[in-house]
Design an enzyme around this catalytic site. Structure first.
Site, short mmCIF file in Angstrom:
data_model
loop_
_atom_site.label_atom_id
_atom_site.label_comp_id
_atom_site.label_asym_id
_atom_site.label_seq_id
_atom_site.Cartn_x
_atom_site.Cartn_y
_atom_site.Cartn_z
N ARG A 10 -16.70 -35.32 28.78
CA ARG A 10 -17.03 -34.83 27.42
C ARG A 10 -16.15 -33.63 27.09
NH1 ARG A 10 -18.32 -30.39 24.65
NH2 ARG A 10 -19.71 -29.68 26.31
N GLU A 11 -16.41 -32.49 27.71
CA GLU A 11 -15.58 -31.30 27.45
C GLU A 11 -14.12 -31.58 27.83
OE1 GLU A 11 -16.77 -27.61 26.81
OE2 GLU A 11 -14.67 -27.59 26.27
N HIS A 70 -24.21 -36.12 25.04
CA HIS A 70 -24.09 -34.90 24.24
C HIS A 70 -24.41 -35.22 22.78
CE1 HIS A 70 -21.58 -31.17 23.10
NE2 HIS A 70 -22.52 -30.74 23.92
N ARG A 130 -31.63 -30.86 27.59
CA ARG A 130 -30.99 -29.57 27.81
C ARG A 130 -30.71 -28.98 26.43
NH1 ARG A 130 -25.06 -29.96 29.36
NH2 ARG A 130 -24.97 -30.30 27.13
N THR A 164 -19.06 -19.82 24.95
CA THR A 164 -18.17 -20.77 24.26
C THR A 164 -16.72 -20.29 24.16
OG1 THR A 164 -20.04 -21.61 23.02
CG2 THR A 164 -17.88 -22.05 22.08
N HIS A 191 -22.45 -22.47 31.13
CA HIS A 191 -21.24 -23.18 30.69
C HIS A 191 -20.23 -22.11 30.27
CE1 HIS A 191 -19.26 -26.65 28.51
NE2 HIS A 191 -18.81 -25.67 27.74
N HIS A 193 -16.39 -20.75 29.44
CA HIS A 193 -14.99 -21.02 29.09
C HIS A 193 -14.08 -19.98 29.72
CE1 HIS A 193 -14.81 -24.54 26.41
NE2 HIS A 193 -16.13 -24.36 26.42
N HIS A 285 2.58 -12.89 58.10
CA HIS A 285 1.50 -13.83 57.75
C HIS A 285 1.59 -15.07 58.63
CE1 HIS A 285 0.37 -12.25 53.56
NE2 HIS A 285 1.22 -11.38 54.07
C1 HCA Z 1 -18.56 -28.10 22.11
C2 HCA Z 1 -18.98 -26.69 22.45
C3 HCA Z 1 -19.54 -26.48 23.83
C4 HCA Z 1 -20.97 -27.02 23.92
C5 HCA Z 1 -21.62 -26.83 25.25
C6 HCA Z 1 -22.97 -27.52 25.38
C7 HCA Z 1 -19.46 -24.96 24.06
O1 HCA Z 1 -17.41 -28.42 22.37
O2 HCA Z 1 -19.35 -28.84 21.59
O3 HCA Z 1 -23.33 -28.32 24.53
O4 HCA Z 1 -23.67 -27.27 26.37
O5 HCA Z 1 -18.67 -24.51 24.89
O6 HCA Z 1 -20.18 -24.25 23.36
O7 HCA Z 1 -18.74 -27.11 24.80
CU CU Z 2 -17.56 -25.89 26.05
#
Ligand code: HCA
Ligand code: CU
Length: 345
Positions: A10-11, A70, A130, A164, A191, A193, A285
């Site tokens: 997905r991501e 999702h 979730r 995010t 989650h 980034h 090393h």
């Molecule tokens: C996205 C954003 C998301 C959602 C994460 C989630 C983020 O691309 O839709 O739904 O748990 O980083 O906020 O990946």
């Molecule tokens: Cu994300």
């Protein structure tokens, strides 16, 4: 307890130029399952018919991993996940001022209602839910908690702490989660980034603060700079916290497969799976490693199915050459040594 949710399908597919075909998705899902992954986020079915079909296909593989679909906070998106046969759904919506003003163009009350209605609808349809507060790290803390309490009342199964845009630091996310845990009983996901290179560090401190599940992608794929990488997270869980539940020996294979499918090369210095990360160059090393690898290795290459390498270049020492071949006469050693010393690297 710790769980990993891998969202490569997905991501990961939101990475520029990346899109997997159905067979590739099947291969990835099966490998992740073999690895021992707890959740596979298989896609966002409402995006396209193809993605919907693919999510269905992944569900029908009957893997051990939980398959999560999702969805935005809309009935249509939730129905699409239901049609795929997923038992889990991840519903996301942003509730900070930026999202309300520039994305949804609605008031906070309207947004909360939309989100809560969606969570209710998913629960009524017997999904495990979730609840993802998008851009949670840039959401006013009281707004975050007040909404999470309402979601908790509905009976969502997990709430995700989402960074995010990679706006967190390890200390900040630790505090954030500790504060949440004083008020919320529902198990938390995280989650993170990687916009500032802290996705792994933030995810691990989130774990230390009490989240139960970390989101990852293979090779750290994802929007912009991506999210926390599966291999780094799982190897770190093993080394720092003694978590042995994942088959780390599969990591190079998983990573190479994704490299091949995405045509995005992993850096030679990428932790755990990079080409150079078990290579030693400096004379001191190399010599120490040949005596005891622990001198310069926190994790043994065998644990993650990698190989140790010693570079024989201009930094080599005679000790290294002697340790590599005990039988080599001293004059041979001198010859090789002087030849290597005049090399470029
Ligand atoms: C996205 C954003 C998301 C959602 C994460 C989630 C983020 O691309 O839709 O739904 O748990 O980083 O906020 O990946
Ligand atoms: Cu994300």
């Amino acid at each position: 307890m710790i769980q990993i949710l891998d969202t490569t399908l997905r991501e990961g597919e939101q990475t520029t130029s990346v899109s997997f075909n159905t067979n590739q998705k099947i291969k990835i899902a099966k490998l992740l399952d073999q690895f021992g992954i707890d959740f596979i986020e298989a896609g966002h079915p409402a995006v396209s018919q193809k993605i919907k079909e693919d999510v269905k296909t992944i569900v029908n593989l009957n893997l051990n991993a939980n398959i999560i679909g999702h969805a935005r906070a809309t009935k249509e998106d939730i129905d699409a996940v239901l049609e795929c046969g997923c038992k889990w759904i991840g519903i996301f919506m942003g509730l900070n001022d930026l999202s309300l003003e520039h994305k949804y163009h609605i008031t906070r009350e309207q947004a909360e209602k939309r989100f809560l209605d969606a969570l209710n609808y998913a629960k009524e349809n017997n999904l495990k839910v979730r609840c993802s507060l998008e851009d949670g790290s840039r959401t006013n803390f009281n707004d975050w908690i007040n909404f999470a309490k309402k979601a908790e009342e509905i009976g969502v199964d997990r709430i995700s702490v989402i960074d995010t845009v990679g706006a967190m630091t390890p200390l900040r996310i630790f505090e954030f989660i500790k504060k949440i845990k004083q008020e919320i009983k529902t198990e938390l996901h995280v989650h993170c980034h990687n916009d500032f290179g802290m996705a792994v560090a933030n995810s691990l401190t989130a774990y230390e603060a009490g989240v139960i599940c970390i989101d990852t992608t293979i090779n750290g794929l994802g929007e912009r700079a991506g999210i926390a990488s599966l291999s780094t997270i799982c190897a770190a869980l093993n080394v720092f916290y003694g978590i042995k539940k994942y088959d780390l020996t599969l990591l190079p294979e998983i990573s190479k497969l994704i490299e091949q499918y995405t045509k995005i090369k992993v850096s030679a210095r990428q932790p755990i799976i990079g080409e150079n990360v078990f290579t030693h160059k400096g004379g001191l090393h190399s010599s120490a490693v040949l005596e005891n690898p622990e001198t310069y290795e926190l994790i043994s290459p065998e644990v993650v199915n990698q190989k140790r390498k010693i570079v024989l270049g201009n930094m080599v020492g005679k000790k290294v050459l002697r340790k590599l071949n005990h039988k080599l006469p001293e004059e041979e050693i001198n010859k090789i040594f002087y030849e290597l010393k005049t090399r470029q690297g």
